[in-house]
Design an enzyme around this catalytic site. Sequence first.
Site, PDB file in Angstrom:
ATOM      1  N   GLY A  92     -13.411  -3.524  -0.379  1.00 36.19           N
ATOM      2  CA  GLY A  92     -14.761  -2.946  -0.332  1.00 36.19           C
ATOM      3  C   GLY A  92     -14.961  -1.861  -1.383  1.00 36.19           C
TER       4      GLY A  92
ATOM      5  N   GLY B 167      -9.233  -7.874  -2.838  1.00 38.62           N
ATOM      6  CA  GLY B 167      -9.523  -8.963  -1.910  1.00 38.62           C
ATOM      7  C   GLY B 167      -8.925 -10.281  -2.375  1.00 38.62           C
TER       8      GLY B 167
ATOM      9  N   ARG C  12       0.827  -1.214   0.000  1.00 35.33           N
ATOM     10  CA  ARG C  12       0.000   0.000   0.000  1.00 35.33           C
ATOM     11  C   ARG C  12       0.861   1.263   0.000  1.00 35.33           C
ATOM     12  NH1 ARG C  12      -4.921  -2.184   3.674  1.00 35.33           N
ATOM     13  NH2 ARG C  12      -6.194  -2.815   1.902  1.00 35.33           N
TER      14      ARG C  12
ATOM     15  N   LYS D 154     -20.552 -15.698  -0.532  1.00 33.42           N
ATOM     16  CA  LYS D 154     -21.972 -15.376  -0.316  1.00 33.42           C
ATOM     17  C   LYS D 154     -22.572 -14.563  -1.445  1.00 33.42           C
ATOM     18  CE  LYS D 154     -21.908 -15.182   4.711  1.00 33.42           C
ATOM     19  NZ  LYS D 154     -21.967 -14.245   5.836  1.00 33.42           N
TER      20      LYS D 154
HETATM   21  P1  AMP Z   1     -15.477 -13.557  -0.723  1.00 28.34           P
HETATM   22  O1  AMP Z   1     -14.790 -12.881   0.416  1.00 28.34           O
HETATM   23  O2  AMP Z   1     -16.952 -13.432  -0.724  1.00 28.34           O
HETATM   24  O3  AMP Z   1     -14.851 -13.200  -2.059  1.00 28.34           O
HETATM   25  O4  AMP Z   1     -15.244 -15.085  -0.515  1.00 28.34           O
HETATM   26  C1  AMP Z   1     -13.987 -15.662  -0.474  1.00 28.34           C
HETATM   27  C2  AMP Z   1     -14.073 -16.923   0.311  1.00 28.34           C
HETATM   28  O5  AMP Z   1     -15.054 -17.767  -0.263  1.00 28.34           O
HETATM   29  C3  AMP Z   1     -12.776 -17.675   0.307  1.00 28.34           C
HETATM   30  O6  AMP Z   1     -12.279 -17.742   1.614  1.00 28.34           O
HETATM   31  C4  AMP Z   1     -13.180 -19.053  -0.190  1.00 28.34           C
HETATM   32  O7  AMP Z   1     -12.578 -20.096   0.532  1.00 28.34           O
HETATM   33  C5  AMP Z   1     -14.679 -19.084   0.036  1.00 28.34           C
HETATM   34  N1  AMP Z   1     -15.343 -20.048  -0.835  1.00 28.34           N
HETATM   35  C6  AMP Z   1     -15.350 -20.071  -2.170  1.00 28.34           C
HETATM   36  N2  AMP Z   1     -15.992 -21.163  -2.614  1.00 28.34           N
HETATM   37  C7  AMP Z   1     -16.416 -21.852  -1.529  1.00 28.34           C
HETATM   38  C8  AMP Z   1     -17.126 -23.059  -1.340  1.00 28.34           C
HETATM   39  N3  AMP Z   1     -17.520 -23.769  -2.370  1.00 28.34           N
HETATM   40  N4  AMP Z   1     -17.406 -23.430  -0.079  1.00 28.34           N
HETATM   41  C9  AMP Z   1     -16.992 -22.697   0.966  1.00 28.34           C
HETATM   42  N5  AMP Z   1     -16.300 -21.550   0.849  1.00 28.34           N
HETATM   43  C10 AMP Z   1     -16.013 -21.127  -0.381  1.00 28.34           C
END
Ligand code: AMP
Length: 401
Positions: free
Chosen positions: A381, A358, A43, A208
Amino acid sequence: MDGASEMAKKSIADVDCQGKVVLMRVDFNVPQDDSGAITDDRRIRMALPSIESVVKRGGKLVLMSHLGRPKGKGPEPEFTLRPTAVRLSELLGLPVAFASDTVGPDAEANVKALQNGGVLVLENVRFNPGEKDGEAVYSNKLASWADIYCNDAFGTCHRLEASMVAVPNAMGAKPKVVGFLVAKEIQYLSDTIANPQRPFVAILGGAKVSDKINVIQNLLGICDQVLIGGAMAYTFSLAQGGATGKSLVEKDKVDLAKKLIAMGGDKLVLPVDTHCGDDFKGSCNKQVVKAGEIPDGWEGLDIGPETAKKFASIAGKAKTIVWNGPMGVFEMPPFDRGTIAVAEAIAKSDGISIIGGGDSAAAIEQLGFADSVTHVSTGGGASLSMLEGEKFAAVELLDNC
Ligand code: AMP
């Protein structure tokens, strides 16, 4: 989003800095170990082009940033910015002064003592209650010292804190400009997306649906195809009546997934197969099943090989690609395969490739592909909010060209 007006922000390169006090908001919110040592100075390095530009042109540079989440009720030693001033000095090969407060007597004396080409880092803005509540005395004081305000803190651009909004607003007619880092982020995450070369493909993953609803909606409106991977895909699978075993799903988002499926039509591309495990461990028993046919007691942990091939092929033909979120549990091999396949296809593509911040930025860097893509965003974010098409007050208030 109105790309043209975002494009027209005046840059730090457009203002005469000689002998002027330039108050620059940077994002020095660096990770540190328990002893306070900086573990990743990316950063700080990302802000160097703007910093060096002011220093070389004889400006008096005052840098302000937050670090961590102090309570806003005074100094907390574990959140001091002092180590970032030391690291900045090493990177610049120049002395960098540090003020032990943000708007107090030490800051004021240090600002007054600045020579042309000198650099000062103020203490953590979040030690001051005014940073959060926008109290005028705090903002006015910072604004009164400066001849020019520069925003080069992309990771914080979606926030409304005083150093981002109230301080530049308090500067009235004095120049308020973007730094090179923020300008680049706006160029790719906003302007390129508003006027994309087609086909324009988005690849979205992660845990999610609820975190990415607005991104999916915005990108469905402007992309030619939106590919969905990660655990998010299982909520869509449920919406189609599929079996998801013990996969991570959001039951309360099934109706929303139905709406997005109806809205997306052919544009929305869901996985055709799933790499499952019987436990959340790399060493679990594994099998590949058709999407929507995950047996009881099993959970989807990655897209399957057919989906990886399909997504890679679509990415290979795209002229503009946006990627945000891993395709599976990429931290836990072998469930990193889908994410690697997508990252490889994006790296090989001749199109414009934009990697949201991220986890996808981390994945592309870990795999050594950062130099093969057009832009890796520095904001988590902020990057998501910009992909949602959100306008940032902290950017809107800056001068247009
Ligand atoms: P995000 O912060 O929403 O981009 O999500 C990233 C996280 O989603 C990572 O830590 C991944 O391990 C998790 N992730 C992705 N696919 C899966 C899955 N099929 N089951 C559980 N966690 C998942």
